[in-house]
Design an enzyme around this catalytic site. Structure first.
Site, PDB file in Angstrom:
ATOM      1  CD  GLU A 196     -15.219 -10.667   6.928  1.00  0.00           C
ATOM      2  OE1 GLU A 196     -15.642 -10.721   4.959  1.00  0.00           O
ATOM      3  OE2 GLU A 196     -14.078 -10.848   6.756  1.00  0.00           O
TER       4      GLU A 196
ATOM      5  CB  SER B 239       1.415   6.284 -12.134  1.00  0.00           C
ATOM      6  OG  SER B 239       1.193   5.875 -10.389  1.00  0.00           O
TER       7      SER B 239
END
Length: 988
Positions: free
Chosen positions: A69, A859
């Site tokens: 990765e 929010s």
């Protein structure tokens, strides 16, 4: 249909409020693709999920999937330059990252919409032709190792790996997933293994199109997105591999009925129990795991947690189903233990079995499922929009798990009722199937084993038969009963008609000596939700360390006292928080509007009538004391950030000062303190969302009237509302504050270059310079020099003052790292001077797009407005104003900014460094100098290596108080808008 697409799905179920368009594809190479078209998006995003992770590591190379990765970011055949991909995303308003899980690996990025195709082209090469160059392989091993070292002293990582270590040794779950220098470098070399060859083999074996899922979000139409994806990803090879699954449970019979006593790094106490069960993912339309978890983890009257709190044994409890990997599952309960609770773990487990027995004694109850169903459906219908990157990242793995039609609505639309599955899971939760872990420092004396990768001390033993038998015969408890009907579930979702005088930004709608009310009616998100913010300003809250501790104890005990009542509201989408700050208390209530006033009334009524429970007081006092002590175990970079704030903030009580006064915190003192702090304060309010002006005033009246009735409130003086100021560093200074840490092997450096007060011009120039150096900083210090896994550069803004900061957490000596940072900054002048005009313009455009990106949720917008209010700057249109100025900035302006404030010889340079030196075994400051610090060859010691260039003369900070007393303070930033200071109208 294109011959590259073998299946197209356009009937994906979405929320009523979702204006995006969706399409699912299966390409000819069997890759699954989810397309999301959003013409209004200001960011595009993509993610790729491969159904293989660390459990598929070769047995002889733990951590290979994780290493793979890392390596995919460092060059491909088409784009061989190591940092090309990250540089491209950074220059075009985006970011990228990846995560390796046990059973899958996820890569993702976001980007400005007009650059999606170019970013996707670079992204696709990860899965087509990565290079895995020898030089990058050698260097990136250090990053993987540094990442592991960062985790070594983390209790979460240690407990997770110990769980894996104690399973069946022949099961892949037993593996060490992240890898380190030993597993990926030293060990393989000793055995004659070429890790680069193994990386190529792993990628060739597993990175197959038929176990990949891609998700792409862009402004383009679905047809245009489809054409783009087909062009770039249709050539990813289908190797016809089968995604691995592990239906055989990692814990055999011999691993059940065991207890592990674990010694943590921090002084924490926990009881964790798990029962193995089947993989429940196929039953997502009925949610059996959630049904059980919601009842066992309930916090209202009759719950396990309420009974444990009554006995003084616990403060928190979590319960639920989880999947460690494909094919298997667990049902677990985690209990936070008090000091007394640690003595009664067997009784706590007995109580859990009593609750489970109650659930087993009758068939599952449809009404509880229906309530869960209604809340989930309501949440899905009014689901807040997420940022494109996080949204796409979360969706891409779901494409692997669910039919395209259900990729969005899984676990939200519970259309099925399967009581037999609930019964089956419950029947499996027996004493003979239990695994118990108890975590506490007290087990240091008995721990006789060590987990090999994290060196975690533990003792593992079989649970005595007498104990198991007592749990088998647990019976029922009169203390425990099922929850009552939830009256907080909203029953209407109408939006208020727009006020005639609706404003673009928050406006003051009430202003008295005690209260100021800001209001903004939402005309953008159009959801039946409102956010209420109340800042109860009191100079008593942070008057001295004792007052600070009393304020903290008050907020924690109050939250605890209201938890039983408010838990039902939380389940129904109403959240609340009471926290202490330097300036007083902040109460926030957010969520669905309909029954918000009921919760607010209860909170304020309880606040006015609050009585201290002596038992809970002692528990929270002990808990808070432990929290202060546990700060020493936080990551080194957290220490650096904390101490820099202590050095620069006008008033800041240290953890040590707070801890020193805890013995003075008594019930009597707290009882006397509470009415004092409530009776003399100023209330700054902000109401934002689904409300009109009158509704906002009505909500504020609930607070003001209740408090006025309970206590005789009097206003504060104007100077009692002034904010903290920031220390003003003198021109040409170079301060150094040294601290030591004996827990983590890593050391850390934070360098801060103070650039003065915030203004439109300085904000923009600092933002732009930080944006320009972000990718080069990471590439140079992290990728090339491999100084450490954590490398950060960016702005620090506090109390109206700002500057550039660079943080590196490293196994190298801090003085060496400090010089490497300085060398990097020196090179940035030529980097700027040589930068082509087109590249400079890209940075400006990228920064402008970032600044103008609209908050995706109500929010988030509330937070931005609230930050302007609490900072007393009131610059609600800051982004637009500063971007307008940004568009006028020339490269010469940034160079002048650098030469004036950041260059090594700049007359107005203000440098202060915090060095956190590790004195742990193997650390840079230990007596046994085992770490190399220069190109892997020079040993580390308490002093930097002789070959390190001498830094500019530094002035050590030996005493924080003396240092601060020798400096003046920057003035406060004046309000952007013309606003009368509170109290100015009041006669003396």
């Amino acid at each position: 249909m294109s011959d590259m697409v073998v299946k197209r799905v356009d009937d994906i179920i979405k929320s009523e409020e979702d204006k995006r368009s969706y399409r699912g594809l299966v390409l000819r190479n069997q890759m699954k693709v989810l397309l999301v078209s959003d013409s209004s998006t200001d960011k595009s995003a993509a993610a790729m999920d491969i159904n293989v992770g660390s459990l598929s590591d070769p047995d002889h190379l733990p951590g290979l999937a994780h290493f793979c990765e890392h390596m995919l970011f460092l060059g491909t055949e088409k784009y061989p330059i190591e940092n090309d991909y990250m540089k491209f995303t950074s220059q075009h308003g985006g970011m990228s990252n990846a995560t390796t899980f046990p059973d899958h690996t996820n890569y993702y990025f976001d980007i400005l919409p007009e650059h999606l195709h170019s970013a996707l082209d670079r992204f696709a090469q990860f899965f087509l032709h990565p290079l895995f160059t020898e030089s990058a392989t050698e260097r990136e091993l250090n990053a993987v190792n540094s990442e592991h070292e960062k985790n070594v002293s983390s209790d979460n990582w240690r407990l997770y790996q110990l769980d894996r270590h104690s399973c069946d040794p022949s099961h892949p779950f037993h593996k060490f997933g992240t890898g380190n220098k030993m597993t990926l470098d030293i060990g393989p070399k000793e055995r004659g293994i070429d890790v680069r060859d193994e990386l190529l083999k792993f990628h060739a074996q597993w990175y197959s199109a038929n176990i990949m899922s891609l998700a792409v979000l862009g402004k383009e139409s679905l047809d245009e997105l489809e054409a783009m994806v087909v062009e770039l990803f249709a050539d990813v090879e289908n190797k016809n591999v089968e995604a691995p699954s592990w239906p055989v449970h990692p814990f055999k019979a011999e691993q059940m009925g065991t207890c592990t006593q674990v010694v943590p790094v921090k002084d924490i106490r926990n009881l964790n129990i798990v029962f193995p069960c089947e993989d429940l993912s196929q039953y997502y339309e009925s949610g059996p795991g959630d049904y059980i978890g919601n009842l066992v983890g309930h916090e209202g009257p009759g719950s396990i947690l309420s009974a444990l709190k009554e006995k003084g044994w616990s403060n928190k409890l979590y319960a639920g189903y989880k999947e460690p990997h494909r094919g298997t599952g667990f049902f677990g309960v985690s209990v936070d233990l008090t000091e007394e609770g640690l003595k009664h773990t067997d009784e706590i487990i007995l109580m859990i079995f009593q609750y489970l027995n109650m659930l087993k004694q009758s068939p599952p109850i449809r009404t509880y499922h229906d309530e869960q169903r209604d809340i989930a459906a309501m949440t899905f219908r009014f689901k807040d929009k997420e940022s494109p990157r996080s949204y796409i990242e979360s969706l891409t793995h779901k494409v692997q798990e669910y039919p395209f039609e259900h990729v969005l609505c899984n676990h939200y639309l519970l259309t099925d009722w399967r009581p037999e599955i609930i019964t089956q899971v419950l029947e499996n939760c027996t004493p003979d199937n239990i695994r118990v872990a108890i975590i506490a420092k007290k087990f240091e004396a008995v721990a006789d084993q060590r987990e090999p990768w994290y060196n975690t001390p533990y003792k593992l033993f079989r649970i005595p038969e007498t104990t198991l038998e007592s749990w088998r015969n647990a019976g029922l408890s009169k203390e425990l009963h099922l929850p009552e009907k939830n009256d907080f579930i909203p029953d209407e979702f109408d939006l208020y008609p727009a006020d005639k005088d609706i404003t673009e930004h928050p406006a003051i709608v009430k202003d008295t000596a005690i209260t100021r009310v800001w209001f903004k009616q939402d005309d953008n998100y159009l959801l039946p939700k409102t956010n209420l913010m109340f800042d109860f300003v009191s100079p008593l809250a942070y008057l001295d360390p004792l007052s600070c501790n009393l304020t903290h104890m008050f907020t924690q005990l109050f939250r605890d006292s209201l938890n039983q009542y408010a838990y039902a509201a939380e389940l129904a989408g109403l959240n609340w928080e009471l926290s202490n700050t330097k300036y007083g208390l902040i109460l926030s209530v957010g969520g669905f509007s309909t029954k918000q006033h009921l919760l607010l009334e209860k909170i304020i009524q309880s606040l006015c009538e609050f009585k201290i429970d002596p038992k809970r007081f002692e528990i929270y006092k002990e808990n808070y004391t432990r929290t202060l002590k546990n700060f020493s175990a936080e990551q080194p970079y957290q220490h650096a950030v904390y101490y820099l704030a202590v050095l620069l903030t006008e008033h800041s009580w240290t953890k040590q000062e707070l801890l020193a006064t805890m013995d003075q915190v008594t019930i009597d003192r707290l009882e006397a303190f509470i009415p004092q702090i409530l009776s003399k304060m100023h209330i700054e309010c902000f109401i934002h969302g689904n409300a009109n002006k009158q509704k906002a005033l009505d909500l504020v009246d609930i607070v003001e009237n209740r408090l006025s009735e309970a206590v005789r409130m009097s206003p504060l003086l104007p100077r009692q509302l002034l904010l903290n100021r920031e220390l003003k560093l003198e021109d040409g200074c170079n301060y150094l504050y040294n601290i030591q840490n004996d827990i983590h092997k890593s050391s850390c450096v934070e360098i801060y270059y103070q650039c003065g007060m915030q203004t439109k011009q300085s904000n923009v120039l600092l933002d732009l310079f930080a944006h320009i150096i972000q990718e080069p900083c990471f590439n140079e210090l992290r990728t090339k020099q491999q100084l450490g896994y954590i490398v950060f550069s960016g702005m620090r803004r506090s109390n109206g003052v700002q500057g550039l900061r660079i943080i590196v957490q490293s196994d190298r000596h801090p003085e060496y790292v400090d010089e490497r940072i300085e060398e990097f900054l020196r090179n940035m002048l030529s980097h700027l001077e040589d930068m082509p005009a087109a590249e400079f313009q890209k940075h400006k455009d990228s920064l402008a797009a970032q600044r103008l990106e609209k908050p995706k949720q109500l929010s988030m917008q509330s937070y931005i407005f609230w930050s302007e209010i609490t900072s007393q700057q009131y610059h609600f249109d800051r982004a637009n104003v500063e971007v307008e100025y940004l568009r006028t900035v020339e490269k010469s302006d940034v160079i002048a900014f650098y030469k004036q404030l950041l260059a090594e010889d700049a007359a107005q340079r203000h440098k202060i460094s915090v060095h956190v030196l590790s004195t742990a075994e193997g650390g840079a400051g230990c007596d046994n100098p085992a770490h190399s610090v220069l190109n892997g060859n020079v040993e580390n010691n308490l002093t930097p290596p002789a070959t390190t260039p001498s830094p500019k003369q530094t002035t050590p900070i030996n005493d924080i108080t003396v240092f601060k007393s020798a400096h003046g303070m920057h003035p406060l930033v004046q309000p952007y808008m013309n606003i009368t200071r509170k109290g100015n109208k009041c006669k003396l």
